[in-house]
Design an enzyme around this catalytic site. Structure first.
Site, mmCIF file in Angstrom:
data_model
loop_
_atom_site.group_PDB
_atom_site.id
_atom_site.type_symbol
_atom_site.label_atom_id
_atom_site.label_comp_id
_atom_site.label_asym_id
_atom_site.label_seq_id
_atom_site.Cartn_x
_atom_site.Cartn_y
_atom_site.Cartn_z
ATOM 1 N N SER A 70 -1.161 3.311 -11.990
ATOM 2 C CA SER A 70 -2.461 2.640 -11.812
ATOM 3 C C SER A 70 -3.546 3.688 -11.591
ATOM 4 C CB SER A 70 -2.425 1.726 -10.588
ATOM 5 O OG SER A 70 -1.387 0.809 -10.721
ATOM 6 N N GLU A 99 -7.322 5.699 -7.925
ATOM 7 C CA GLU A 99 -6.123 5.720 -7.088
ATOM 8 C C GLU A 99 -5.523 7.132 -6.983
ATOM 9 O OE1 GLU A 99 -3.232 2.422 -7.103
ATOM 10 O OE2 GLU A 99 -1.694 3.982 -7.140
ATOM 11 N N ARG A 122 -2.609 1.381 -0.031
ATOM 12 C CA ARG A 122 -2.681 2.689 -0.716
ATOM 13 C C ARG A 122 -3.418 3.727 0.144
ATOM 14 N NH1 ARG A 122 0.259 -0.081 -3.158
ATOM 15 N NH2 ARG A 122 0.361 -0.464 -5.392
HETATM 16 C C1 LIG Z 1 4.302 5.367 -14.221
HETATM 17 C C2 LIG Z 1 3.855 5.394 -12.778
HETATM 18 C C3 LIG Z 1 4.017 4.271 -11.997
HETATM 19 C C4 LIG Z 1 3.612 4.278 -10.646
HETATM 20 N N1 LIG Z 1 3.785 3.139 -9.926
HETATM 21 C C5 LIG Z 1 3.391 3.115 -8.623
HETATM 22 C C6 LIG Z 1 3.561 1.919 -7.836
HETATM 23 O O1 LIG Z 1 4.109 0.918 -8.302
HETATM 24 N N2 LIG Z 1 3.135 1.950 -6.557
HETATM 25 C C7 LIG Z 1 2.555 3.059 -5.994
HETATM 26 O O2 LIG Z 1 2.198 2.996 -4.819
HETATM 27 N N3 LIG Z 1 2.379 4.184 -6.723
HETATM 28 C C8 LIG Z 1 2.788 4.250 -8.008
HETATM 29 N N4 LIG Z 1 2.597 5.378 -8.760
HETATM 30 C C9 LIG Z 1 1.935 6.564 -8.129
HETATM 31 C C10 LIG Z 1 2.916 7.651 -7.621
HETATM 32 O O3 LIG Z 1 4.175 7.509 -8.194
HETATM 33 C C11 LIG Z 1 3.074 7.614 -6.099
HETATM 34 O O4 LIG Z 1 1.823 7.763 -5.479
HETATM 35 C C12 LIG Z 1 3.996 8.720 -5.604
HETATM 36 O O5 LIG Z 1 4.257 8.570 -4.225
HETATM 37 C C13 LIG Z 1 3.437 10.130 -5.856
HETATM 38 O O6 LIG Z 1 4.476 11.048 -5.607
HETATM 39 P P1 LIG Z 1 4.436 12.526 -6.142
HETATM 40 O O7 LIG Z 1 5.607 13.223 -5.536
HETATM 41 O O8 LIG Z 1 4.352 12.544 -7.621
HETATM 42 O O9 LIG Z 1 3.090 13.039 -5.476
HETATM 43 P P2 LIG Z 1 1.949 13.980 -6.074
HETATM 44 O O10 LIG Z 1 1.271 13.248 -7.189
HETATM 45 O O11 LIG Z 1 2.465 15.325 -6.382
HETATM 46 O O12 LIG Z 1 0.968 14.066 -4.820
HETATM 47 C C14 LIG Z 1 0.236 12.933 -4.405
HETATM 48 C C15 LIG Z 1 -0.568 13.288 -3.149
HETATM 49 O O13 LIG Z 1 0.319 13.527 -2.065
HETATM 50 C C16 LIG Z 1 0.117 14.836 -1.522
HETATM 51 N N5 LIG Z 1 1.444 15.322 -1.165
HETATM 52 C C17 LIG Z 1 2.513 15.468 -1.983
HETATM 53 N N6 LIG Z 1 3.588 15.869 -1.294
HETATM 54 C C18 LIG Z 1 3.185 15.984 0.009
HETATM 55 C C19 LIG Z 1 3.839 16.370 1.223
HETATM 56 N N7 LIG Z 1 5.141 16.707 1.255
HETATM 57 N N8 LIG Z 1 3.117 16.375 2.370
HETATM 58 C C20 LIG Z 1 1.799 16.014 2.378
HETATM 59 N N9 LIG Z 1 1.136 15.650 1.261
HETATM 60 C C21 LIG Z 1 1.818 15.630 0.090
HETATM 61 C C22 LIG Z 1 -0.550 15.625 -2.629
HETATM 62 O O14 LIG Z 1 -1.327 16.679 -2.093
HETATM 63 C C23 LIG Z 1 -1.393 14.544 -3.296
HETATM 64 O O15 LIG Z 1 -2.586 14.367 -2.555
HETATM 65 C C24 LIG Z 1 3.005 5.430 -10.097
HETATM 66 C C25 LIG Z 1 2.846 6.571 -10.901
HETATM 67 C C26 LIG Z 1 3.263 6.557 -12.224
HETATM 68 C C27 LIG Z 1 3.100 7.796 -13.063
#
Ligand SMILES: Cc1cc2nc3c(=O)[nH]c(=O)nc-3n(C[C@H](O)[C@H](O)[C@H](O)COP(=O)(O)OP(=O)(O)OC[C@H]3O[C@@H](n4cnc5c(N)ncnc54)[C@H](O)[C@@H]3O)c2cc1C
Length: 339
Positions: A239, A335, A169
């Site tokens: 998480s 996380e 992570r």
């Molecule tokens: C129900 C649920 C289940 C999940 N299961 C998992 C799992 O099994 N495994 C796991 O690893 N994660 C999981 N996650 C967490 C999440 O889905 C991941 O971390 C995902 O990659 C976040 O994507 P996002 O587009 O929503 O990012 P955001 O939440 O919008 O951003 C996350 C971070 O990335 C940065 N960011 C976003 N886009 C960019 C970019 N283009 N360039 C640079 N930085 C950027 C943001 O500034 C922030 O710091 C889960 C979340 C939920 C709600």
């Protein structure tokens, strides 16, 4: 929302429904460029106006503040294509493609590599930030390179997987490059040759003896839907705590008192413990405090019932972490990213 140029950028945009925890958030400006040139133009505007930039994807791993000044930027680059060389395939994917939609499209094409990562919410551009992982696979297992643009200059370049410094992570995008670059494109290594990874949990039992990438992805979706609350129904960020790494000595001490405790040996004299198990043992599963609660089926997931805000959620998380620390002497780390 979804403006492509700053002329069309809204002023004071409500991002409450743009984060899966539905924490109330008002952004001074929000822009979602769909081309590299409009992304460059947005970076240029931020530079000349000296607006701090907050990068966002699908908002599924962030704790947003009530107010975001400067410019909230969600790269909405939605192109992707495949380059084949025999059985090896490279997928080039824009940061704005939905991660789950990409996984299902690649699995439908019969390509192996990301099928275990089905149903993880969010955009492809955010996937390297925390090196998304599930069911025994991490993004770093298939990532060849990441294309980024520097926020300060707009200069674009590729980083190979080693340069991304991936960990559990974790990546360079959470550390040295945090707030310095925006991820614009990924290059992923896939294969038409079967290479299922079925060793995690009950995945093997859910697929036939000759699995396809699609059957594995569908099995992962089914398991996840049974275990995890859907953020569209009950607000959450997946998480909420990382699984903690502790010394082997600490683990052995705990095992004397809790012989059933799950643990996962790691390199460097360390052991990974299951944060959800620790929280559950403290009797916190299903507990609610005001607007927030610990999910009734998955102790690692904190849910928002509505009417709460970030300070309230952080205070609830503190109470949980303190309870776990008092009982097990183990520190829990958040996380999601606190923006
Ligand atoms: C129900 C649920 C289940 C999940 N299961 C998992 C799992 O099994 N495994 C796991 O690893 N994660 C999981 N996650 C967490 C999440 O889905 C991941 O971390 C995902 O990659 C976040 O994507 P996002 O587009 O929503 O990012 P955001 O939440 O919008 O951003 C996350 C971070 O990335 C940065 N960011 C976003 N886009 C960019 C970019 N283009 N360039 C640079 N930085 C950027 C943001 O500034 C922030 O710091 C889960 C979340 C939920 C709600």
């Amino acid at each position: 929302m979804g403006a492509d140029s700053l002329d069309g950028a809204s002023v004071w945009v409500d991002l409450t429904t743009a984060n899966t925890l539905r924490l109330p958030c008002q952004a001074a400006r929000y822009i979602a460029p769909t081309t590299l040139s409009s992304l460059q133009a947005a970076l240029y505007s931020a530079r000349i106006h000296q607006w701090p930039i907050t990068l966002l994807g699908g908002g599924s791993n962030v704790l947003l503040p009530p107010t975001l000044h400067g410019m909230a930027l969600r790269p909405a680059l939605r192109h992707w294509w495949l380059e084949r060389s025999g059985d090896d395939v490279t997928a080039y994917v824009g940061a704005g493609v939905s991660w789950h939609a990409l996984v299902m499209a690649l699995a439908t094409h019969g390509l192996w590599g990301v099928e275990n990562l089905a149903l993880i919410p969010g955009d492809c551009g955010a996937a390297p930030v925390q090196n998304i992982g599930a069911y025994g696979v991490e993004l770093s297992d298939v990532l060849k390179a990441v294309q980024v643009a520097e926020l300060a200059t707009g200069e674009m370049y590729w980083l190979n997987a080693d340069a991304c410094q991936f960990g559990y992570r974790d990546s360079i995008f959470k550390r040295a490059l945090a707030g310095k670059v925006v991820i614009t494109q990924l290059a992923l290594r896939l294969s038409a040759t079967p290479r299922p990874v079925l060793g995690y949990g009950d995945l093997a039992a859910r697929v036939s003896e000759s699995p396809t990438p699609l059957s594995v992805a569908q099995a992962v979706c089914a398991i996840r839907q049974e275990k995890l609350p859907d953020p569209a129904v009950l607000a959450n960020a997946g998480s909420f705590f990382k699984n903690p790494l502790v010394s082997n000595e600490h683990t052995h001490r705990l095992l004397k008192e809790y012989p059933d405790m799950p643990y996962f040996p790691q390199p460097n004299n360390q052991t990974k413990l299951a944060a959800g198990w620790l929280i559950d043992q403290c009797g916190l599963k299903g507990q609610r405090l005001g607007a927030f609660g610990v999910h009734e089926r998955q102790a690692l997931v904190l849910v928002h019932f509505g009417g709460g805000d970030r300070p309230g959620l952080l205070s609830f998380a503190d109470t949980i972490a303190q309870t776990v620390f008092d009982r097990f002497g183990v520190l829990l780390e958040l996380e999601p990213r606190v923006i």
